[in-house]
Design a protein around this motif. Sequence first.
Motif, mmCIF file in Angstrom:
data_model
loop_
_atom_site.group_PDB
_atom_site.id
_atom_site.type_symbol
_atom_site.label_atom_id
_atom_site.label_comp_id
_atom_site.label_asym_id
_atom_site.label_seq_id
_atom_site.Cartn_x
_atom_site.Cartn_y
_atom_site.Cartn_z
ATOM 1 N N PRO A 194 15.081 9.312 -23.174
ATOM 2 C CA PRO A 194 14.557 10.664 -23.014
ATOM 3 C C PRO A 194 13.267 10.727 -22.200
ATOM 4 N N ILE A 195 13.013 11.893 -21.651
ATOM 5 C CA ILE A 195 11.787 12.169 -20.915
ATOM 6 C C ILE A 195 10.871 13.007 -21.797
ATOM 7 N N ILE A 196 9.622 12.565 -21.971
ATOM 8 C CA ILE A 196 8.630 13.287 -22.761
ATOM 9 C C ILE A 196 7.615 13.897 -21.799
ATOM 10 N N ARG A 197 7.501 15.209 -21.832
ATOM 11 C CA ARG A 197 6.557 15.884 -20.941
ATOM 12 C C ARG A 197 5.159 15.881 -21.558
ATOM 13 N N ALA A 198 4.175 15.557 -20.718
ATOM 14 C CA ALA A 198 2.802 15.426 -21.213
ATOM 15 C C ALA A 198 1.804 15.834 -20.146
ATOM 16 N N MET A 199 0.659 16.307 -20.606
ATOM 17 C CA MET A 199 -0.464 16.642 -19.726
ATOM 18 C C MET A 199 -1.464 15.494 -19.730
ATOM 19 N N THR A 200 -2.225 15.383 -18.678
ATOM 20 C CA THR A 200 -3.286 14.377 -18.674
ATOM 21 C C THR A 200 -4.334 14.753 -19.717
ATOM 22 N N GLY A 201 -4.912 13.736 -20.366
ATOM 23 C CA GLY A 201 -5.888 13.973 -21.417
ATOM 24 C C GLY A 201 -7.307 14.047 -20.900
ATOM 25 N N THR A 202 -8.235 14.299 -21.799
ATOM 26 C CA THR A 202 -9.656 14.455 -21.464
ATOM 27 C C THR A 202 -10.213 13.230 -20.735
ATOM 28 N N HIS A 203 -9.743 12.040 -21.095
ATOM 29 C CA HIS A 203 -10.318 10.810 -20.554
ATOM 30 C C HIS A 203 -9.393 10.120 -19.545
ATOM 31 N N TYR A 204 -8.412 10.826 -19.054
ATOM 32 C CA TYR A 204 -7.426 10.256 -18.133
ATOM 33 C C TYR A 204 -8.086 9.613 -16.910
ATOM 34 N N GLU A 205 -9.059 10.295 -16.338
ATOM 35 C CA GLU A 205 -9.688 9.809 -15.105
ATOM 36 C C GLU A 205 -10.554 8.576 -15.325
ATOM 37 N N THR A 256 -1.519 14.005 -29.473
ATOM 38 C CA THR A 256 -2.577 13.341 -28.711
ATOM 39 C C THR A 256 -2.188 11.878 -28.480
ATOM 40 N N VAL A 257 -2.353 11.414 -27.233
ATOM 41 C CA VAL A 257 -2.060 10.024 -26.898
ATOM 42 C C VAL A 257 -3.386 9.279 -26.752
ATOM 43 N N ASP A 271 1.227 13.198 -39.654
ATOM 44 C CA ASP A 271 0.250 12.733 -40.645
ATOM 45 C C ASP A 271 -0.967 12.069 -40.002
ATOM 46 N N ARG A 272 -1.279 12.474 -38.783
ATOM 47 C CA ARG A 272 -2.432 11.913 -38.057
ATOM 48 C C ARG A 272 -3.742 12.179 -38.793
ATOM 49 N N GLN A 273 -4.733 11.349 -38.499
ATOM 50 C CA GLN A 273 -6.078 11.607 -38.986
ATOM 51 C C GLN A 273 -6.639 12.857 -38.300
ATOM 52 N N THR A 274 -7.722 13.391 -38.788
ATOM 53 C CA THR A 274 -8.278 14.622 -38.213
ATOM 54 C C THR A 274 -9.194 14.355 -37.032
ATOM 55 N N THR A 275 -9.778 13.163 -36.948
ATOM 56 C CA THR A 275 -10.629 12.800 -35.804
ATOM 57 C C THR A 275 -10.279 11.387 -35.359
ATOM 58 N N GLY A 276 -10.660 11.068 -34.122
ATOM 59 C CA GLY A 276 -10.408 9.729 -33.613
ATOM 60 C C GLY A 276 -11.454 9.340 -32.585
ATOM 61 N N GLY A 277 -11.745 8.050 -32.506
ATOM 62 C CA GLY A 277 -12.761 7.575 -31.581
ATOM 63 C C GLY A 277 -12.208 6.869 -30.364
ATOM 64 N N TYR A 278 -10.865 6.819 -30.237
ATOM 65 C CA TYR A 278 -10.260 6.203 -29.064
ATOM 66 C C TYR A 278 -10.144 7.222 -27.924
ATOM 67 N N LEU A 279 -10.051 6.708 -26.710
ATOM 68 C CA LEU A 279 -9.945 7.593 -25.548
ATOM 69 C C LEU A 279 -8.581 8.280 -25.525
ATOM 70 N N ARG A 280 -8.592 9.529 -25.107
ATOM 71 C CA ARG A 280 -7.383 10.338 -25.079
ATOM 72 C C ARG A 280 -6.879 10.408 -23.635
ATOM 73 N N ILE A 281 -5.831 9.649 -23.365
ATOM 74 C CA ILE A 281 -5.319 9.565 -22.003
ATOM 75 C C ILE A 281 -4.333 10.685 -21.676
ATOM 76 N N ALA A 282 -3.686 11.250 -22.713
ATOM 77 C CA ALA A 282 -2.681 12.289 -22.474
ATOM 78 C C ALA A 282 -2.486 13.135 -23.727
ATOM 79 N N GLN A 283 -1.782 14.253 -23.538
ATOM 80 C CA GLN A 283 -1.425 15.145 -24.642
ATOM 81 C C GLN A 283 0.029 15.563 -24.454
ATOM 82 N N VAL A 284 0.872 15.218 -25.424
ATOM 83 C CA VAL A 284 2.289 15.563 -25.334
ATOM 84 C C VAL A 284 2.462 17.071 -25.494
ATOM 85 N N ALA A 285 3.321 17.660 -24.665
ATOM 86 C CA ALA A 285 3.621 19.086 -24.771
ATOM 87 C C ALA A 285 4.217 19.380 -26.146
#
Length: 342
Positions: A194-205, A256-257, A271-285
């Motif tokens: 399958p193809i998963i559509r996603a947007m670039t995340g805050t830290h993609y660049e 969030t990816v 069941d994700r946590q509410t906050t995270g400290g890892y970089l966010r490279i993408a966001q799944v639609a």
Amino acid sequence: MTIKVVRPGLLVTVQDLGRHRYQKYGVVAGGAMDTGASRAANLLVGNEDSEAVLEITLTGTELFMEKDTLLAICGARMSVTAGGETLPLWRPVLVRAGMSVKFGACQSGCRSYLAVAGGLDVPEVMGSKSTYLRGAIGGYFGRALKSGDVLAAKAPSLLSERMEHALRLGWNGSVAVPLWHASHFAIADNLADPIIRAMTGTHYELFTETSRASLFSQSFQISAQSDRMGYRLEGTEKMTLAKPLELLSEAVANGTVQVPAGGEPIVLLADRQTTGGYLRIAQVATVDIPVFAQLKPGDRFRFERITQQEAEQLYLDSERDMRMLKAAIALKFNAANERDTR
């Protein structure tokens, strides 16, 4: 109406659309992994789409219906029987009292959703009936179902009663089903690469050019280290930063990816946590988040880059389809009721 758990199978929990508005207090949202299947199952038995359902993982579940039960099963393509008869998916089904509904082999997908007329009658915790296993809250005493558990259903709606009446008119065996179905949301029917559509995340660049390119070109495999909290992805190319960077924890969302230090992305889920400290490279639609509910460890997929505007339009289109399903069901059974009473 009551349901007795004969065999729970791999994992069965009570879920609805989640525990929202409490993430600022550190409370996990949770809820059904495949919201499209969960919502459709509810609509097919005359419920509001937010009612509590059973989320059934893979195989082995057996449920005894102590009374005649109007139910619908949506989601993974599983072999489901009652009284020796195969139960069709994605449509309302009336099952006679004394029948056991058995979930057998899973041909495609991972999770099925069983809704009953009226919705499951379990207490609300912070506005939701969803089970959060790590926190032991919600659902059926905050845990997965076990053999011997007994679930009750709330009183059916008028629409549910009309649906049951219409199905009884054609009842000549263990189950009664209509000829029509609503499989538009059947993600499990299309899981071949399958193809998963996603947007670039805050830290993609902040990632290297090679990593940015490989995110949308390589095939990822779902790792065995995956659950309702998130799916870890394995690919040929790991995600690396252009230069070292550390972040303060920030809010995360469903889909969030994140990329931890090892370079293998993690897609955060129900069941994700509410906050995270890892970089966010993408966001799944949003419309493609339920696809992850139907992927199993070992399954593969690819990301496709889209814009936020495209993601918003896809979401609006999916909500329109859900409204159309609800309206069509109401129209069909309201019309049937009028014919029967003339």
